[in-house]
Every structure is written in C-alpha cells, then in structure tokens.
Scaffold this motif. Structure first.
Motif, PDB file in Angstrom:
ATOM      1  N   LYS A  36      40.512  33.312  33.911  1.00 15.21           N
ATOM      2  CA  LYS A  36      39.318  32.810  33.215  1.00 15.21           C
ATOM      3  C   LYS A  36      38.232  33.885  33.134  1.00 15.21           C
ATOM      4  CE  LYS A  36      36.441  28.731  32.950  1.00 15.21           C
ATOM      5  NZ  LYS A  36      36.160  27.420  33.532  1.00 15.21           N
ATOM      6  N   SER A  37      37.966  34.575  34.243  1.00 11.71           N
ATOM      7  CA  SER A  37      36.929  35.616  34.241  1.00 11.71           C
ATOM      8  C   SER A  37      37.513  36.998  33.939  1.00 11.71           C
ATOM      9  CB  SER A  37      36.203  35.652  35.581  1.00 11.71           C
ATOM     10  OG  SER A  37      37.070  36.073  36.611  1.00 11.71           O
ATOM     11  N   MET A  38      38.833  37.065  33.753  1.00 14.44           N
ATOM     12  CA  MET A  38      39.545  38.317  33.454  1.00 14.44           C
ATOM     13  C   MET A  38      39.233  39.400  34.483  1.00 14.44           C
ATOM     14  SD  MET A  38      41.492  37.594  30.976  1.00 14.44           S
ATOM     15  CE  MET A  38      42.092  39.141  30.337  1.00 14.44           C
ATOM     16  N   ASP A  44      41.988  45.706  48.975  1.00 16.05           N
ATOM     17  CA  ASP A  44      40.895  46.519  49.518  1.00 16.05           C
ATOM     18  C   ASP A  44      39.521  45.993  49.092  1.00 16.05           C
ATOM     19  OD1 ASP A  44      40.785  47.290  46.848  1.00 16.05           O
ATOM     20  OD2 ASP A  44      41.221  49.391  47.230  1.00 16.05           O
ATOM     21  N   GLY A  45      39.509  44.904  48.285  1.00 13.47           N
ATOM     22  CA  GLY A  45      38.259  44.270  47.866  1.00 13.47           C
ATOM     23  C   GLY A  45      37.685  44.791  46.568  1.00 13.47           C
ATOM     24  N   VAL A  46      38.297  45.801  45.970  1.00  9.17           N
ATOM     25  CA  VAL A  46      37.791  46.369  44.724  1.00  9.17           C
ATOM     26  C   VAL A  46      38.202  45.478  43.559  1.00  9.17           C
ATOM     27  CG1 VAL A  46      37.814  48.386  43.211  1.00  9.17           C
ATOM     28  CG2 VAL A  46      37.878  48.691  45.685  1.00  9.17           C
ATOM     29  N   LYS A  47      37.214  45.159  42.687  1.00 10.49           N
ATOM     30  CA  LYS A  47      37.468  44.314  41.518  1.00 10.49           C
ATOM     31  C   LYS A  47      37.549  45.163  40.258  1.00 10.49           C
ATOM     32  CE  LYS A  47      35.370  40.103  43.169  1.00 10.49           C
ATOM     33  NZ  LYS A  47      34.507  38.989  42.889  1.00 10.49           N
ATOM     34  N   TYR A  48      38.424  44.739  39.355  1.00  7.13           N
ATOM     35  CA  TYR A  48      38.606  45.406  38.073  1.00  7.13           C
ATOM     36  C   TYR A  48      38.460  44.366  36.976  1.00  7.13           C
ATOM     37  CZ  TYR A  48      40.579  48.997  41.051  1.00  7.13           C
ATOM     38  OH  TYR A  48      40.740  49.932  42.028  1.00  7.13           O
ATOM     39  N   ARG A  49      37.668  44.688  35.955  1.00  6.80           N
ATOM     40  CA  ARG A  49      37.561  43.821  34.776  1.00  6.80           C
ATOM     41  C   ARG A  49      38.741  44.152  33.869  1.00  6.80           C
ATOM     42  NH1 ARG A  49      32.495  42.430  31.943  1.00  6.80           N
ATOM     43  NH2 ARG A  49      32.323  40.571  33.176  1.00  6.80           N
ATOM     44  N   LEU A  50      39.300  43.139  33.265  1.00  3.27           N
ATOM     45  CA  LEU A  50      40.418  43.331  32.347  1.00  3.27           C
ATOM     46  C   LEU A  50      39.909  43.149  30.924  1.00  3.27           C
ATOM     47  CD1 LEU A  50      42.925  41.273  34.466  1.00  3.27           C
ATOM     48  CD2 LEU A  50      42.884  43.746  34.219  1.00  3.27           C
ATOM     49  N   PRO A  51      40.419  43.921  29.973  1.00  3.39           N
ATOM     50  CA  PRO A  51      39.923  43.840  28.602  1.00  3.39           C
ATOM     51  C   PRO A  51      40.309  42.527  27.931  1.00  3.39           C
ATOM     52  CG  PRO A  51      41.796  45.335  28.717  1.00  3.39           C
ATOM     53  CD  PRO A  51      41.463  44.935  30.129  1.00  3.39           C
ATOM     54  N   ALA A  52      39.497  42.110  26.965  1.00  4.33           N
ATOM     55  CA  ALA A  52      39.798  40.906  26.195  1.00  4.33           C
ATOM     56  C   ALA A  52      41.158  41.072  25.522  1.00  4.33           C
ATOM     57  CB  ALA A  52      38.712  40.678  25.147  1.00  4.33           C
ATOM     58  N   GLY A  53      41.933  40.022  25.510  1.00  5.83           N
ATOM     59  CA  GLY A  53      43.248  40.068  24.897  1.00  5.83           C
ATOM     60  C   GLY A  53      44.328  40.658  25.792  1.00  5.83           C
ATOM     61  N   TYR A  69      42.134  52.732  35.135  1.00  9.80           N
ATOM     62  CA  TYR A  69      40.800  52.209  34.848  1.00  9.80           C
ATOM     63  C   TYR A  69      39.798  53.322  34.563  1.00  9.80           C
ATOM     64  CZ  TYR A  69      39.613  53.710  39.576  1.00  9.80           C
ATOM     65  OH  TYR A  69      39.395  54.473  40.700  1.00  9.80           O
ATOM     66  N   ASP A  70      38.670  52.922  33.985  1.00  7.55           N
ATOM     67  CA  ASP A  70      37.518  53.782  33.776  1.00  7.55           C
ATOM     68  C   ASP A  70      36.340  53.131  34.467  1.00  7.55           C
ATOM     69  OD1 ASP A  70      38.554  55.832  32.010  1.00  7.55           O
ATOM     70  OD2 ASP A  70      38.629  54.303  30.447  1.00  7.55           O
ATOM     71  N   VAL A  71      35.365  53.923  34.883  1.00 12.30           N
ATOM     72  CA  VAL A  71      34.151  53.390  35.484  1.00 12.30           C
ATOM     73  C   VAL A  71      33.042  53.496  34.444  1.00 12.30           C
ATOM     74  CG1 VAL A  71      32.462  53.613  37.340  1.00 12.30           C
ATOM     75  CG2 VAL A  71      34.872  54.120  37.779  1.00 12.30           C
ATOM     76  N   LYS A  72      32.483  52.334  34.074  1.00  9.80           N
ATOM     77  CA  LYS A  72      31.390  52.276  33.104  1.00  9.80           C
ATOM     78  C   LYS A  72      30.270  51.451  33.700  1.00  9.80           C
ATOM     79  CE  LYS A  72      34.681  52.391  29.322  1.00  9.80           C
ATOM     80  NZ  LYS A  72      35.359  51.603  28.308  1.00  9.80           N
ATOM     81  N   THR A  77      36.705  49.102  34.755  1.00  6.95           N
ATOM     82  CA  THR A  77      37.346  48.358  33.675  1.00  6.95           C
ATOM     83  C   THR A  77      38.767  48.871  33.520  1.00  6.95           C
ATOM     84  OG1 THR A  77      35.229  48.087  32.556  1.00  6.95           O
ATOM     85  CG2 THR A  77      37.210  47.721  31.243  1.00  6.95           C
ATOM     86  N   ALA A  78      39.728  47.996  33.750  1.00  6.29           N
ATOM     87  CA  ALA A  78      41.142  48.375  33.677  1.00  6.29           C
ATOM     88  C   ALA A  78      41.598  48.472  32.232  1.00  6.29           C
ATOM     89  CB  ALA A  78      41.991  47.357  34.417  1.00  6.29           C
ATOM     90  N   SER A  79      42.406  49.470  31.959  1.00  2.00           N
ATOM     91  CA  SER A  79      43.024  49.590  30.637  1.00  2.00           C
ATOM     92  C   SER A  79      44.504  49.256  30.711  1.00  2.00           C
ATOM     93  CB  SER A  79      42.822  50.996  30.071  1.00  2.00           C
ATOM     94  OG  SER A  79      43.356  51.958  30.958  1.00  2.00           O
ATOM     95  N   ALA A  80      45.077  49.314  31.935  1.00  2.00           N
ATOM     96  CA  ALA A  80      46.487  48.981  32.118  1.00  2.00           C
ATOM     97  C   ALA A  80      46.732  48.539  33.559  1.00  2.00           C
ATOM     98  CB  ALA A  80      47.368  50.185  31.794  1.00  2.00           C
ATOM     99  N   VAL A  81      47.605  47.552  33.707  1.00  2.00           N
ATOM    100  CA  VAL A  81      48.033  47.094  35.030  1.00  2.00           C
ATOM    101  C   VAL A  81      49.552  47.021  34.981  1.00  2.00           C
ATOM    102  CG1 VAL A  81      47.948  45.267  36.752  1.00  2.00           C
ATOM    103  CG2 VAL A  81      45.927  45.750  35.350  1.00  2.00           C
TER     104      VAL A  81
END
Length: 85
Positions: A36-38, A44-53, A69-72, A77-81
C-alpha cells in the motif's frame, strides 16, 4: 600550464559529480514489505521507497534480496529489487 591544471580540475569535478549520483546496490533480508505504501524494509531497519507501477516478484519476510537504489533528498528510492537464493 595553467590551462592544463584548470582543465584537469574541471574534468575531476565533473567525474566526481557523476559518481555521487550513481545507483548503489545493497543486499539484505526482508523485514517488511508494504504494498500500500510501496515501501520495503530490510532487517537492518533501512527503508526503501518503491517506484509507482513496481511489480512485486513475490517478496516474503525473511527472503534475501538485492536492492538497487538512489538517494534523493535523504530518502532511498529503489529502482530494482531482485530475490537472491
């Protein structure tokens, strides 16, 4: 001589700026995945946002993954998992 030094400094500055924004990859174990929140949280507690779609490849808690990922603005923000065995 001065022109050579200035040119070399300019090249070094441009090269360092490009590598600062290059994607990074890390590996870890999934702690939580919230569709839901992507967001993806590793153990290790680190969170990554996943792109829409983004399509879930079947992530489960405890699964080993590689995250590209990239840091913005201080957020990852993850680009691939990719699921690792």
């Amino acid at each position: 001589m001065r022109r050579v030094i200035v040119s070399a400094a300019a090249v070094a500055l441009i090269a360092s700026a490009t590598t600062a924004f290059a994607a990074q990859t890390t590996t870890g174990t999934v702690k939580a995945f919230n569709h839901k929140s992507m967001t993806l949280t590793l153990k290790d507690g680190v969170k990554y946002r996943l792109p829409a779609g983004w399509k879930n490849p079947g992530l489960k808690t405890g699964e080993k993954v590689a995250v590209t990922y990239d840091v913005k603005n201080g957020k990852r923000t993850a680009s691939a998992v990719e699921i690792r065995k």
